[in-house]
Scaffold this active site. Structure first.
Site, PDB file in Angstrom:
ATOM      1  CD  GLU A 295      14.380  74.158 -55.671  1.00 20.22           C
ATOM      2  OE1 GLU A 295      14.609  73.631 -54.561  1.00 20.22           O
ATOM      3  OE2 GLU A 295      14.961  73.806 -56.724  1.00 20.22           O
TER       4      GLU A 295
ATOM      5  CB  CYS B   3      19.064  68.385 -56.212  1.00 17.42           C
ATOM      6  SG  CYS B   3      18.536  66.843 -56.954  1.00 17.42           S
TER       7      CYS B   3
ATOM      8  CG  HIS C 214      14.596  70.142 -56.578  1.00 17.88           C
ATOM      9  ND1 HIS C 214      15.590  70.988 -56.995  1.00 17.88           N
ATOM     10  CD2 HIS C 214      14.815  68.968 -57.207  1.00 17.88           C
ATOM     11  CE1 HIS C 214      16.381  70.354 -57.849  1.00 17.88           C
ATOM     12  NE2 HIS C 214      15.933  69.126 -57.998  1.00 17.88           N
TER      13      HIS C 214
END
Ligand code: GLN
Length: 553
Positions: free
Chosen positions: A519, A382, A517
């Protein structure tokens, strides 16, 4: 007759941060592995309507769901532990959201002249939210945020008390997590805080069925019995929750203690024994890996790791996939700015996570320049990807003024900008690109398979977003000409515009940034492809002479 839905309510006592979220998630994981359809719900007692506006300093990471909901970080734990549940904005709500709904209904005349009160109107709304989030499941595990005794959480506790009466004692289980400290000077485990905390629960009408006692050692039987006696809980329903080195050990430990068996028995659920072999194998990989590397995470909130919770978990998952222990070194970007870059030199790979605001940005750009020039594997997420594009623009593409409109709204070379389609949205929340968006992965560039495609092995993916700014399409051609490859793009089918989702450098051991993102989608049993690929690149680069590709342009 419809199948009876069951509820487990998880409360916490004594103090915060003793692992209520992980305990709830572990119970969810075990019950799911026993073959039940499980969902998890988090109720938070603060007045913000959602945590999206809260600083990660205050409340840790904001976890984003596919539907764009900005939720509490515990939803991250739930997503990582409970494999097949799909979480939406219904699975996480706050006091603010409940009051908002009640006040709106009152303004719309929905209460027909009645006096609107905490009991029954707020508690009814809480129950309605719980039911809505648990349609079609066998078991809903509901975690009550905060600590018993807080004024704020009282309406939630009253609502769960009512749930027991309404749903029947066989269908509702109260699990209470407390702390049993070991006092070295006395050489004893102390049960008093637990007694007080349970007394407080009982005063408001909740008798816990199961106690999970967090402590640094296993509770001996006599301590369990003592706690049971004082708390009116049978000794065999008192479990120890000992400190473990990896959070993923918690469900295995609970299982060993017989917790899931007891829950199934108390709720009258007929279910098989869980198959935990894959999970145990993963834990073994975390405990005894073959390799070890260190990733430098260059960021701003360096001393508040909870703001990077999903990120550090995803790195661990990438490690599991590659038989690697991933050490994380948090590097303060402002220190890098001051010229202290020896920390950068000590790590095997560099990661720049998401972030907001200008502080420390130049230090992060310096770290990226270092990674690019020295051939150190680099992963930008990001803001990290946006800064990688800025770094490349300034130092390779000759756009000396390159910047982001976030930091230089009137800049002439804003390679990171608000896109036309978003410019008329002035409300801060409104301009955020939030939640899941599809991305097309480019398979090849100049005849070479892209890093993105090698990682995903798929041409269409979906990833979660939380940002306002984008790579400007105006500068794309110049950057591409200079060698930056935009290997992932989102195509807006309505207005035909394209947004950059991934950027990479082909002539580098591994240099990739993504606007989304990743994650948030990584799970221990399903490590995210980009984290797997990044860790593999770091591991392999680490095998030869260190950073042997110096001088890469
Ligand atoms: N601040 C940047 C933006 O809003 C990046 C956000 C992020 O990293 N999540 O676009």
């Amino acid at each position: 007759m419809a199948k009876q839905k069951k509820f487990i309510f998880v409360t916490g006592g004594v103090l915060s941060s003793i692992g209520k979220g992980i305990s709830a998630a572990s119970i969810g994981m075990l019950m799911e592995q026993r073959g039940l359809k499980v969902t998890m719900i988090k109720m938070d007692p603060y007045l913000n309507v959602d945590p999206g506006t809260m600083s990660p300093f205050q409340h840790g990471e904001v976890f984003v769901l596919d539907d764009g909901a900005e939720t509490d970080l515990d939803l991250g734990h739930y997503s990582r532990f409970v494999q097949s549940a799909q979480f939406t904005r219904k699975n996480s709500f706050t006091t603010g959201r409940i009051y908002d709904a009640v006040i709106r209904r009152e303004r719309a005349g929905g209460y027909l002249g009645k006096t609107v009160q905490v009991i029954p109107h707020i508690t009814d709304e809480i129950k309605r939210h719980m039911h809505e989030a648990s349609n079609d499941v066998d078991l809903a595990i509901v975690e009550v945020g905060g600590t018993v005794g807080d004024i704020e959480s009282l309406p939630f506790l009253e609502a769960i008390r009512q749930m027991r009466a309404e749903q029947g004692a066989d269908n509702v289980l109260f699990v209470h997590l407390t702390l049993v400290p070991y006092i070295a000077t006395a050489g004893e485990l102390k049960t008093k805080p637990t007694q007080h905390s349970v007394r407080e629960l009982r005063e408001i009408g909740i008798q816990p069925d199961i106690l999970l006692c967090r402590s640094d050692r296993k509770l001996p039987k006599d301590v369990k019995d003592k706690i049971g006696l004082f708390c009116n809980v049978p000794g065999e329903q008192v479990f120890s929750a000992i400190d473990v080195s990896s959070i993923y050990e918690v469900p295995l430990y609970f299982h060993e203690e017989g917790l899931d068996e007891k829950i199934a028995e108390k709720l009258g659920i007929w279910s098989g024994r869980p198959d935990l072999s894959k999970w145990a194998h993963m834990v073994e990989k975390i405990r005894n890996p073959k390799h070890e590397i260190t990733i430098g995470i260059v960021g701003k909130y360096t001393d508040w790791r909870d703001s990077y919770k999903s990120l550090s978990e995803a790195l661990i998952h990438g490690g599991v996939a590659n038989d690697v222990r991933v050490n994380m070194l948090y590097i303060d970007s402002e220190e890098v700015e001051k010229g202290k870059d020896e920390l950068l030199r000590s790590v095997d790979g560099i990661l720049i996570p998401g972030g907001f605001g200008e502080r420390g940005v130049e230090g992060k750009i310096q770290a990226i320049q270092y990674a690019r020039q020295e051939g150190v594997p680099f992963f930008g997420i990001c803001l990290g990807m946006q800064l990688a594009v800025i770094e490349f623009s300034r130092h390779v593409a000759g756009l000396k003024e390159a910047n982001s409109a976030e930091f230089k709204p009137e800049g002439k070379e804003n390679v990171i900008d608000i896109m036309e389609s978003q410019k008329n949205l002035t409300d801060k929340g409104g301009t955020m690109r939030l939640g899941a968006y599809a991305c097309q992965v480019q398979t090849k560039s100049a005849g070479k398979t892209t890093r993105a495609y090698s990682a995903y092995g798929r041409e269409t993916i979906s990833e979660r977003h939380r940002h306002r700014f984008e790579v400007s399409n105006q500068f794309r051609a110049i950057l591409e000409e200079k060698g930056l490859v935009f290997s992932g793009k989102h195509r807006n089918t309505e207005n035909g515009t394209e947004l950059v989702e991934m950027a990479e450098l082909p002539n580098h051991p591994w240099f990739l940034g993504c606007q989304f993102h990743p994650e948030f989608l990584s799970k221990p049993l399903m490590p995210h492809p980009l984290f797997t690929a990044f860790i593999r690149a770091v591991r392999d680069a680490n095998k030869g002479p260190q950073h042997s590709l110096k001088g890469i342009k």
